[in-house]
Design a protein around this motif. Structure first.
Motif, short mmCIF file in Angstrom:
data_model
loop_
_atom_site.label_atom_id
_atom_site.label_comp_id
_atom_site.label_asym_id
_atom_site.label_seq_id
_atom_site.Cartn_x
_atom_site.Cartn_y
_atom_site.Cartn_z
N HIS A 13 0.81 -1.22 0.00
CA HIS A 13 0.00 0.00 0.00
C HIS A 13 0.85 1.28 0.00
O HIS A 13 0.32 2.38 0.16
CB HIS A 13 -0.94 0.01 1.22
N CYS A 65 -6.58 5.54 -5.79
CA CYS A 65 -6.27 5.39 -4.38
C CYS A 65 -7.28 4.47 -3.68
O CYS A 65 -8.41 4.27 -4.16
CB CYS A 65 -6.29 6.75 -3.68
N HIS A 66 -6.89 3.97 -2.53
CA HIS A 66 -7.78 3.17 -1.70
C HIS A 66 -8.57 4.08 -0.77
O HIS A 66 -8.00 5.01 -0.16
CB HIS A 66 -6.98 2.16 -0.86
N PRO A 75 -8.72 0.22 5.09
CA PRO A 75 -9.24 0.23 3.72
C PRO A 75 -10.60 -0.45 3.63
O PRO A 75 -10.83 -1.49 4.23
CB PRO A 75 -8.18 -0.54 2.92
N GLY A 77 -12.07 -1.24 0.63
CA GLY A 77 -12.20 -1.99 -0.61
C GLY A 77 -12.66 -1.12 -1.76
O GLY A 77 -12.57 -1.52 -2.93
N ASP A 78 -13.17 0.07 -1.44
CA ASP A 78 -13.57 1.01 -2.48
C ASP A 78 -12.32 1.74 -3.01
O ASP A 78 -11.32 1.89 -2.30
CB ASP A 78 -14.57 2.03 -1.94
N LEU A 79 -12.42 2.23 -4.24
CA LEU A 79 -11.30 2.92 -4.88
C LEU A 79 -11.70 4.33 -5.26
O LEU A 79 -12.87 4.60 -5.58
CB LEU A 79 -10.83 2.14 -6.11
N TYR A 120 -6.69 5.91 2.03
CA TYR A 120 -5.80 5.02 2.79
C TYR A 120 -4.49 4.83 2.03
O TYR A 120 -4.49 4.49 0.84
CB TYR A 120 -6.46 3.67 3.01
N TYR A 121 -3.39 5.05 2.73
CA TYR A 121 -2.08 4.79 2.13
C TYR A 121 -1.08 4.52 3.26
O TYR A 121 -1.27 4.93 4.40
CB TYR A 121 -1.62 5.96 1.26
N ASN A 158 -7.86 -5.34 -7.01
CA ASN A 158 -7.45 -4.94 -5.66
C ASN A 158 -6.58 -3.69 -5.65
O ASN A 158 -6.23 -3.20 -4.57
CB ASN A 158 -6.70 -6.09 -4.98
N ASN A 159 -6.25 -3.19 -6.85
CA ASN A 159 -5.44 -1.97 -6.98
C ASN A 159 -4.13 -2.09 -6.20
O ASN A 159 -3.78 -1.22 -5.41
CB ASN A 159 -6.23 -0.75 -6.50
#
Length: 273
Positions: A13, A65-66, A75, A77-79, A120-121, A158-159
């Motif tokens: 991440h 991004c997450h 996270p 699960g959305d982007l 989230y990162y 899942n990016n």
């Protein structure tokens, strides 16, 4: 991700695929990673780090991004697709021979928080850069891990980026050809430019300062940032290829990396110190 993230999950991440855009048209892709430049002990400036050549000629970039839960900051699960204008956010390393730049994303992070959809990162912190003493005690051959997006390849659903393993091809304790660089023995492809290269020993390592083996201990250091690699032309000539975009007959599965200490120069410029 309901549990506390492992070190490996944190690394996944920490990076993001970056798409360069000029006049509304996509011009290329690369890799960038998050870090935090320290304004004060209480205040930080979030930025992403990549190579100058990845964004050369672009007026903006896009990243996916997450999304994070606003309560737990885990996270969801959305982007979230984010566009960042490079005007007033891009800082190039002042040395024309150092292919490194930072892009400030503080306003993007704040806007997402204000909308109750935080990003989230996992930032690669400046504390992961080896100290001067730690550089000197690195071995001539070290196991390394690189996280990035070769050929723009990622886990789209899942990016998440691609992880590769290799070794240092030149001693990281020395400056390769007098530059703040070292070489890596790893397959490097277009899109990998800007990838962070970690010294990541998960289950133990030899402490060369004490000559003791640290059984079961984890060592994690940011050694460098990939920016290019040597390629072999049809005539047999070896050339430096930034971005790996030249017409070549074969690649040499080697890469050039800028030492992570050069991030401190960017930090000073970004914060205006």
């Amino acid at each position: 991700m309901s549990h506390s993230p492992s070190t490996s999950e944190i690394l996944l991440h920490s990076t993001v695929k970056i798409t360069s855009i000029s006049n509304g048209q996509k011009t290329g892709t690369g890799t960038a990673f998050y870090t935090l430049f320290n304004k004060t002990h209480e205040s930080v400036q979030p930025v992403i780090i990549t190579n100058k050549h990845v964004v050369d000629g672009a007026d903006q970039i896009s990243i996916r991004c997450h999304a994070a839960d606003p309560e737990t900051y885990k996270p969801t699960g959305d982007l979230i697709d984010v566009t960042v204008a490079l005007h007033d956010t891009l800082i190039n390393h002042p040395d024309s021979n150092v292919d490194l730049c930072s892009i400030s994303i503080g306003s993007i992070i704040q806007q997402a928080m204000d909308r109750k959809t935080p990003i989230y990162y996992s930032p690669v912190t400046m504390e992961w850069i080896p100290t001067e003493e730690e550089w000197q005690y690195l071995d001539a051959i070290e196991d390394i891990t690189m996280v990035g997006c070769p050929r723009g390849l990622i886990d789209e659903i899942n990016n998440l980026p691609i992880v590769r393993k290799g070794i240092t091809a030149t001693s990281p304790s020395r400056d390769y050809n007098g530059k703040k660089e070292f070489m890596i023995d790893m397959a490097c492809f277009p899109g990998s430019s800007g990838s962070p290269i970690f010294l990541y020993n998960e289950n133990g390592y030899l402490d060369r300062k004490t000559q003791a083996y640290r059984m079961g201990q984890t060592r994690l250091k940011l050694l460098g940032i990939l920016y290019g690699g040597p390629t072999l032309t049809n005539s047999g000539q070896i050339i430096l290829n930034k971005g790996f975009e030249f017409e070549v007959s074969s690649m040499m599965h080697l890469g050039f990396a800028i030492k992570s200490t050069e991030l401190k120069v960017l930090e000073t410029l970004t914060l205006g110190l």
